[in-house]
Design a protein around this motif. Structure first.
Motif, PDB file in Angstrom:
ATOM      1  N   ALA A  78      -1.287   3.846  -0.577  1.00 21.94           N
ATOM      2  CA  ALA A  78      -0.980   3.132  -1.817  1.00 21.94           C
ATOM      3  C   ALA A  78       0.216   3.747  -2.522  1.00 21.94           C
ATOM      4  O   ALA A  78       1.088   3.028  -3.044  1.00 21.94           O
ATOM      5  CB  ALA A  78      -2.209   3.147  -2.724  1.00 21.94           C
ATOM      6  N   TRP A  81       3.503   2.841  -0.757  1.00 20.34           N
ATOM      7  CA  TRP A  81       3.855   1.446  -1.007  1.00 20.34           C
ATOM      8  C   TRP A  81       4.424   1.258  -2.416  1.00 20.34           C
ATOM      9  O   TRP A  81       5.351   0.472  -2.638  1.00 20.34           O
ATOM     10  CB  TRP A  81       2.626   0.563  -0.819  1.00 20.34           C
ATOM     11  N   ARG A  90       7.051  -1.021  -0.717  1.00 21.50           N
ATOM     12  CA  ARG A  90       6.797  -2.461  -0.575  1.00 21.50           C
ATOM     13  C   ARG A  90       6.705  -2.916   0.890  1.00 21.50           C
ATOM     14  O   ARG A  90       6.974  -4.086   1.195  1.00 21.50           O
ATOM     15  CB  ARG A  90       7.856  -3.268  -1.314  1.00 21.50           C
ATOM     16  N   ASP A  92       4.827  -4.371   3.797  1.00 23.06           N
ATOM     17  CA  ASP A  92       3.631  -5.227   3.846  1.00 23.06           C
ATOM     18  C   ASP A  92       2.520  -4.622   4.681  1.00 23.06           C
ATOM     19  O   ASP A  92       1.332  -4.748   4.345  1.00 23.06           O
ATOM     20  CB  ASP A  92       3.996  -6.610   4.395  1.00 23.06           C
ATOM     21  N   PHE A  95       0.785  -1.970   2.662  1.00 25.50           N
ATOM     22  CA  PHE A  95      -0.051  -2.572   1.626  1.00 25.50           C
ATOM     23  C   PHE A  95      -1.354  -3.105   2.210  1.00 25.50           C
ATOM     24  O   PHE A  95      -2.441  -2.871   1.651  1.00 25.50           O
ATOM     25  CB  PHE A  95       0.703  -3.708   0.932  1.00 25.50           C
ATOM     26  N   LYS A  99      -5.001  -1.670   1.084  1.00 32.23           N
ATOM     27  CA  LYS A  99      -5.946  -2.573   0.428  1.00 32.23           C
ATOM     28  C   LYS A  99      -7.234  -2.712   1.238  1.00 32.23           C
ATOM     29  O   LYS A  99      -8.341  -2.688   0.664  1.00 32.23           O
ATOM     30  CB  LYS A  99      -5.291  -3.940   0.236  1.00 32.23           C
ATOM     31  N   LEU A 154      -1.987  -0.046  -6.503  1.00 31.27           N
ATOM     32  CA  LEU A 154      -2.000  -1.357  -5.836  1.00 31.27           C
ATOM     33  C   LEU A 154      -2.313  -2.489  -6.806  1.00 31.27           C
ATOM     34  O   LEU A 154      -2.451  -3.642  -6.378  1.00 31.27           O
ATOM     35  CB  LEU A 154      -3.052  -1.368  -4.712  1.00 31.27           C
TER      36      LEU A 154
END
Length: 633
Positions: A78, A81, A90, A92, A95, A99, A154
């Motif tokens: 996290a 990112w 950032r 993907d 992330f 998550k 996040l």
């Protein structure tokens, strides 16, 4: 620098001042991410773990971590990112992985953050029971902490329902911890209360913060050793866990708002700069209550507070920039995801300033010239007692402690690699009649038979029964005389390969290629023995007293007799005569050995005088032919 009145917004938004050091910290963290992706990473305990696959969600099969590492990885992903300096900003895939891991933990029922992984036998199963017990609170706190940071970092990618699932997890864990008291004077007591305060800020629940403060001011606040700034792990400091305790004192300060810890934390940082050598390796060998060897990254636990206090004491920033970060892989999982994150948030980008008098003994907290640079924990008798020497060189010696590393264990010149350094398997020592000084405390009970005499040059005398140590300290030399009536007898110096490198043994001197620091000796028959992890330099008995001088190339031995009499030597600070005395005891002597009034070192002579001589003459110990380098043993 974080606003201690309300640090959470800056942590959530990762408000980092752009500076060369912040970029360096960020690079370390990216390199840690690279290591995890390549399978070369280590977990929080320094144990190698398997590859980390961003596509294997949430944890891979088989699982790629332990429970604590799995939550720490979640926070790490996290952060990378969300942090604008990161190469993974950032990304993907990062992330999605962060998550998935976060929501997998948030979906668990109950307050125990369990992880289904492989145990030491390779069997798949839960690593925690279904209920949180008193012994689980600190581990469960460790697991919760990175998940709360991850939810903050996040947040823009989580729906309200997903964020509420994390809040539900935080509520279940915090309520369980609220009901369980961890009233211990160690890292476990501090961790419970620090993360309870963090959970209170995350949930906007002042009741949790109040309980964290109340709990801290029971036993846990006694980790501060008010006499000299040490961080206690029980009955003294610890090379590993004092750092663990301190990073969670820092976290506690952030989220509790308790400013009563500010000055003790400053004292602790000043103590830590003496306990670490100039290259950022901690030297609490014999003084450690639990772990003498913490690994090479322990400086991480101290960096956030050092960065915070550097705006008042810029020498802390100078120490960070001039040695503490050198040659270390500081990225990867550690406490609080990785303390470099908080060091970045605290760093202001100001220019570091050296304070040449920082390590003057007189600047130690409550310094007593009659006792010298000694540090201790005492409660109706010593539990820990040791000396940290800082001149142009650095060394440590332990008088009393749990770990089998008593006496002189390390010495190094300025920022060079050390000349001697112990290993997990061996300590420097004298062996005589089955006695091993590394395993023995200095003689005495109520009092320990040691005597400091303030200089400069300073002297320290201490006695392991009939083995006497006389230290003489100049700005450039530590002279050590080891005297004993025992025969047979052998002195052993341990030279750890990873820390010291490969020594070169010559007549009267052990040195290293391209380095100034070296060890001189007056004995004629040393033996260099090679082991898998170290070289051992061994000296069989050659008279009553053996002479060792740790110094640079300026040292000259001018006069020494093994059976007694003054020692004369010179170095770049001057020429000296050291007149010393030893007193041996017969087995039939009637003397106190229990009460501890046998302060022989205070009665024995230890006098230093200036000595005028022609120091351009070659030293005595070079009069002998060079010794051949021995073959591998």
């Amino acid at each position: 620098m974080l606003d201690l009145n309300d640090p959470a917004p800056a942590i959530r938004e990762l408000r980092v001042t752009d500076s060369p050091r912040a970029r360096l910290y960020s690079r370390f963290l990216d390199e840690g991410m690279d290591a995890m992706l390549s399978g070369a990473a280590q977990d929080v305990a320094g144990v190698a773990r398997g590859s980390f696959d961003l596509e294997a969600l949430p944890f891979g099969d088989p699982p790629d971590a332990t429970g604590r590492s799995a939550t720490a990885m979640t926070g790490y992903l996290a952060f990378c990112w969300a942090h604008r300096f990161s190469r993974f900003y950032r990304d993907d895939r990062v992330f999605r992985a962060a998550k998935a891991r976060l929501l997998a933990f948030a979906s668990q029922d109950g307050a125990a953050l369990r992880f289904r992984g492989k145990n030491a036998q390779g069997d798949l199963g839960w690593d925690f029971g279904a209920e949180v017990t008193r012994g689980d609170v600190h581990e469960n706190s460790w697991r919760l902490e990175p998940l709360l940071y991850a939810a903050w970092w996040l947040r823009e990618g989580l729906t309200d329902a997903e964020f509420d699932r994390v809040r539900g997890l935080a509520r279940r864990v915090a309520d369980a911890h609220f009901r369980i008291v961890a009233d211990e004077m160690n890292n476990r007591g501090v961790i419970r209360n620090a993360i309870l305060c963090l959970a209170g800020r995350f949930l906007d629940d002042p009741r949790l913060v109040e309980e964290g403060i109340r709990g801290f001011h029971g036993e846990p606040c006694r980790v501060f050793n008010s006499k000299d700034g040490q961080i206690n792990e029980g009955t003294g400091p610890d090379a590993n866990y004092s750092g663990t305790t301190f990073i969670y004192l820092y976290i506690y300060r952030l989220f509790s708002g308790d400013d009563s810890v500010d000055e003790p934390m400053r004292d602790a940082v000043r103590w830590a700069t003496r306990a670490f050598d100039p290259r950022g390796f901690i030297t609490l060998f014999g003084a450690s209550t639990r772990m003498p060897f913490p690994g090479s990254r322990k400086i991480l636990d101290w960096l956030p507070a050092m960065e915070r206090f550097a705006h008042e004491e810029p020498h802390l920033s100078w120490l960070i920039e001039n040695g503490y970060l050198d040659g270390k892989d500081l990225g990867g999982l550690f406490h609080s995801v990785n303390p470099l994150i908080f060091a970045m948030l605290e760093h202001e980008g100001r220019r570091p300033e050296e304070d040449p008098g920082w390590f003057d003994y007189a600047r130690m907290k409550d310094y007593n010239p009659r006792a010298g640079p000694e540090l201790m924990y005492s409660n109706e008798g010593y539990a820990t007692l040791y000396f940290l020497f800082r001149e142009r060189w650095h060394a440590s010696t332990t008088v009393f402690g749990r770990s089998p590393y008593k006496g002189l264990q390390h010495w190094g010149w300025e920022r060079e690699a050390p000349v001697i350094w112990p290993t997990e398997s061996h300590a420097s020592k004298t062996i005589a009649w089955g006695m091993d000084t590394s395993h023995m405390n200095v003689s005495g009970v109520k009092f320990r038979d040691k005597q400091w005499r303030e200089g400069p040059p300073h002297t320290l005398t201490m006695r392991f029964e009939n083995v006497w140590h006389h230290y003489l300290l100049t700005r450039s030399t530590l002279l050590l005389l080891i005297s004993s009536s025992h025969d047979p007898r052998e002195d052993v110096w341990v030279i750890a390969k990873t820390m010291c490198g490969t020594p070169i043994l010559e007549s009267g001197c052990l040195r290293y290629e391209g380095r100034r620091g070296r060890m001189f000796f007056a004995q004629a028959n040393p033996r260099l023995k090679r082991l898998g992890n170290a070289h051992h330099l061994r000296f069989p008995r050659e008279g009553r007293t053996h002479l060792y001088a740790f110094s640079n190339e300026s040292f000259r031995l001018l006069d020494f007799r093994a059976e007694g009499g003054p020692v004369r030597f010179s170095d770049e600070t001057g020429a000296y005569e050291f007149d010393y005395e030893v007193r041996f005891f017969d087995e039939d002597d009637l003397r106190s050995i229990g009460y501890g009034v046998n302060q022989e070192t205070s009665r024995a002579k230890a006098v230093v005088r200036p000595w005028k001589t022609d120091t351009s003459q070659p030293p005595l110990h070079l009069a002998r032919p060079p010794l051949p380098t021995p073959p591998p043993s």
